[in-house]
Design an enzyme around this catalytic site. Structure first.
Site, PDB file in Angstrom:
ATOM      1  N   CYS A  52       0.746   0.283  10.375  1.00 29.99           N
ATOM      2  CA  CYS A  52       0.258  -0.750   9.452  1.00 29.99           C
ATOM      3  C   CYS A  52       1.377  -1.599   8.845  1.00 29.99           C
ATOM      4  O   CYS A  52       2.365  -1.081   8.327  1.00 29.99           O
ATOM      5  CB  CYS A  52      -0.553  -0.091   8.338  1.00 29.99           C
ATOM      6  N   CYS A 104     -19.066  -6.311   4.404  1.00 29.02           N
ATOM      7  CA  CYS A 104     -18.348  -5.083   4.740  1.00 29.02           C
ATOM      8  C   CYS A 104     -17.058  -5.101   3.941  1.00 29.02           C
ATOM      9  O   CYS A 104     -16.459  -6.162   3.783  1.00 29.02           O
ATOM     10  CB  CYS A 104     -18.045  -5.076   6.244  1.00 29.02           C
ATOM     11  N   CYS A 145     -18.776   1.980   9.096  1.00 26.41           N
ATOM     12  CA  CYS A 145     -17.994   1.354  10.159  1.00 26.41           C
ATOM     13  C   CYS A 145     -16.769   2.239  10.338  1.00 26.41           C
ATOM     14  O   CYS A 145     -15.967   2.381   9.416  1.00 26.41           O
ATOM     15  CB  CYS A 145     -17.586  -0.057   9.733  1.00 26.41           C
ATOM     16  N   CYS A 156     -16.092  -9.451   6.402  1.00 25.89           N
ATOM     17  CA  CYS A 156     -15.447  -8.189   6.032  1.00 25.89           C
ATOM     18  C   CYS A 156     -14.248  -8.482   5.139  1.00 25.89           C
ATOM     19  O   CYS A 156     -13.499  -9.425   5.410  1.00 25.89           O
ATOM     20  CB  CYS A 156     -14.957  -7.461   7.278  1.00 25.89           C
ATOM     21  N   CYS A 172       0.460   4.905   6.903  1.00 31.08           N
ATOM     22  CA  CYS A 172      -0.145   4.763   8.231  1.00 31.08           C
ATOM     23  C   CYS A 172       0.871   4.054   9.150  1.00 31.08           C
ATOM     24  O   CYS A 172       1.266   2.916   8.868  1.00 31.08           O
ATOM     25  CB  CYS A 172      -1.438   3.961   8.152  1.00 31.08           C
ATOM     26  N   ARG A 178     -17.160  -2.287  18.577  1.00 25.03           N
ATOM     27  CA  ARG A 178     -16.419  -3.519  18.274  1.00 25.03           C
ATOM     28  C   ARG A 178     -15.043  -3.539  18.929  1.00 25.03           C
ATOM     29  O   ARG A 178     -14.229  -2.640  18.738  1.00 25.03           O
ATOM     30  CB  ARG A 178     -16.258  -3.663  16.765  1.00 25.03           C
ATOM     31  N   CYS A 236       0.836  -1.205   0.000  1.00 30.70           N
ATOM     32  CA  CYS A 236       0.000   0.000   0.000  1.00 30.70           C
ATOM     33  C   CYS A 236       0.875   1.261   0.000  1.00 30.70           C
ATOM     34  O   CYS A 236       1.841   1.346   0.749  1.00 30.70           O
ATOM     35  CB  CYS A 236      -0.906  -0.016   1.235  1.00 30.70           C
TER      36      CYS A 236
HETATM   37  S1  SF4 Z   1      -3.991   1.170   7.027  1.00 34.59           S
HETATM   38 FE1  SF4 Z   1      -2.396   0.091   5.836  1.00 34.59          FE
HETATM   39  S2  SF4 Z   1      -3.508  -0.761   4.101  1.00 34.59           S
HETATM   40 FE2  SF4 Z   1      -4.833   0.820   4.973  1.00 34.59          FE
HETATM   41  S3  SF4 Z   1      -4.340   2.695   3.879  1.00 34.59           S
HETATM   42 FE3  SF4 Z   1      -2.994   2.683   5.681  1.00 34.59          FE
HETATM   43  S4  SF4 Z   1      -1.096   1.706   4.982  1.00 34.59           S
HETATM   44 FE4  SF4 Z   1      -2.686   1.226   3.466  1.00 34.59          FE
END
Ligand code: SF4
Length: 325
Positions: A69, A137, A197, A106, A66, A269, A62
Site C-alpha cells: 500500500c 460503498c 465487498c 466507493c 500493508c 470485480r 495510515c
Molecule cells: S491498505 Fe493501506 S490504507 Fe488500508 S489499512 Fe493497509 S496501509 Fe492502511
C-alpha cells in the site's frame, strides 16, 4: 458428481474444500473457462458490466503496514497525508461520476479504524451519495459492531474490507492486524445488514496454494461476499521490495474463473492492475465471469484506465454498463 461439475448446480455453497478449489485451478484452461462462463450466464447477463468509481476521501498517513500500500506511513512512497475531505467536495465528485455513467460510488479512507467524529462526516457523505440515486460503498479499516450499525443507518449499501491473501501467507504482507481482525470486521458488517465487498490481491509472491487458500477463505464465509474484488498487485515504489512477482495473465484469468465458479452469485470485480493489463486479458476476464470494474483515472492513489479507454473496450467487446438494480 465431481466438485467442478457440482459447481454448475447453482446454489451457493460455503462448504468448499481446498482440494475442490485446487481441482478447479488445475482444470485444462478451456474447460475452466467453459464452466466459469456457464455459471456466469446462469446468474447474470454476461454482456453487462457494473462500473464503479472509487474516491480517496482521506489519503495517506495510515498506521497499518500493508506491504502493497502506497498510503502506509511505514513506507516512503511520496504519498502526502491529507485530511478527511469536506462532504460537499465528495458529493461534487459523486455527481461527476454519475454523469460519467458510474452506478456505484466507493469512498476509501486510509485509517486503521474510524474515529467517531470522522464517522459522522462519512455518514453525511453516504447520505448525500445515496440521495443522488447511486449505490454507496466505503472502506475505512476495522469496524466495531456499533460503527457498522451507524453506517447502515446512514444508508450504506456495501463495506469493503479485503482478506488480501491466504491465512498462511498473510503475515508476510501485514503485521499490524491479524486475519482474525479482518474476519471480525466482516462479521460486524454482515451482522449490521450491510453488503460485504471482500477480495484479495495476487502477484505478491504468493504460491499457487495461497491463491487456493484465498478463494477458500472467501468462498467458505457463512454468506459469500456480494462483491469480490480481485486485484493484481501494482508495485509501488517505496513499499517492501521483492513483494511483487511477475503475474502470468493466464493465472490471473484462472483466479477470476475460480472466484466466479465458487461464488456464483457474487459480483466478481476486476480491480487494481487493469492499467497494466492488455485488452485481450481483460476480455478473457469478462469471459471468465468478471462483471464489475472500477472506472476513472485513479484507484485511490494508483493509475487506472480512463473512462474513454473503457468505453472503447466496452464497444469493442459489445458490453454495456450494468444498470442499477
Ligand atoms: S491498505 Fe493501506 S490504507 Fe488500508 S489499512 Fe493497509 S496501509 Fe492502511
Amino acid at each position: 458428481m465431481n466438485a467442478p461439475a457440482r459447481a454448475l448446480h447453482d446454489t451457493p455453497r460455503s462448504d468448499w474444500t481446498r482440494a475442490e478449489i485446487a481441482a478447479l485451478f488445475a482444470l485444462p484452461f478451456p474447460e475452466l473457462m467453459f464452466r466459469a462462463a456457464s455459471v456466469h450466464r446462469a446468474h447474470f447477463d454476461p454482456t453487462q458490466v457494473q462500473t464503479s468509481t472509487l474516491l480517496s476521501v482521506k489519503t495517506g498517513g495510515c498506521p497499518e503496514d500493508c506491504g502493497y500500500c502506497s498510503q502506509s506511513s511505514k513506507y516512503e512512497t511520496g504519498v502526502k497525508a491529507s485530511k478527511l475531505m469536506a462532504v460537499d467536495a465528495v458529493l461534487a465528485d459523486a455527481r461527476a461520476a454519475k454523469a460519467a455513467g458510474a452506478s456505484r460510488f466507493c469512498m476509501g479512507a486510509a485509517w486503521r479504524s474510524p474515529k467517531d467524529k470522522d464517522l459522522d462526516q462519512v455518514c453525511a457523505m453516504v447520505e448525500g451519495v445515496k440521495a443522488l440515486g447511486m449505490e454507496t460503498c466505503v472502506t475505512l479499516g476495522m469496524l466495531t459492531s456499533g460503527q457498522a450499525a451507524r453506517l447502515k443507518q446512514a444508508g450504506l449499501d456495501y463495506y469493503n474490507h479485503n482478506l488480501d491473501t491466504s491465512p498462511e501467507y498473510y503475515s508476510e504482507i501485514v503485521t499490524t492486524r491479524s486475519y482474525q481482525d479482518r474476519l471480525d470486521t466482516l462479521e460486524a458488517v454482515r451482522d449490521a445488514g450491510i453488503h460485504v465487498c471482500c477480495g484479495g490481491i495476487v502477484g505478491m509472491g504468493e504460491s499457487a496454494n495461497d491463491r487456493v487458500g484465498l478463494i477458500h477463505a472467501l468462498a467458505t464465509l457463512p454468506t459469500h461476499p456480494e462483491s469480490v474484488p480481485i486485484n493484481a498487485l501494482v508495485q509501488i515504489e517505496g513499499t517492501p521490495q521483492g513483494l511483487a512477482t511477475p503475474l502470468d495473465p493466464i493465472d490471473f484469468v484462472r483466479m477470476i474463473a475460480v472466484a466466479r465458479i465458487t461464488m456464483p452469485k457474487s459480483m466478481v470485480r476486476l480491480s487494481a492492475g487493469r492499467e497494466e493489463m492488455s485488452q485481450e486479458t481483460q476480455a478473457m476476464c469478462f469471459l471468465a465471469g468478471a462483471n464489475s470494474i472500477f472506472c476513472g483515472p485513479k484507484l485511490l492513489t494508483t493509475p487506472n484506465p480512463l473512462a474513454d479507454a473503457d468505453r472503447q473496450l466496452f464497444e469493442k467487446l459489445g458490453l454495456s454498463p450494468m444498470p442499477l438494480p
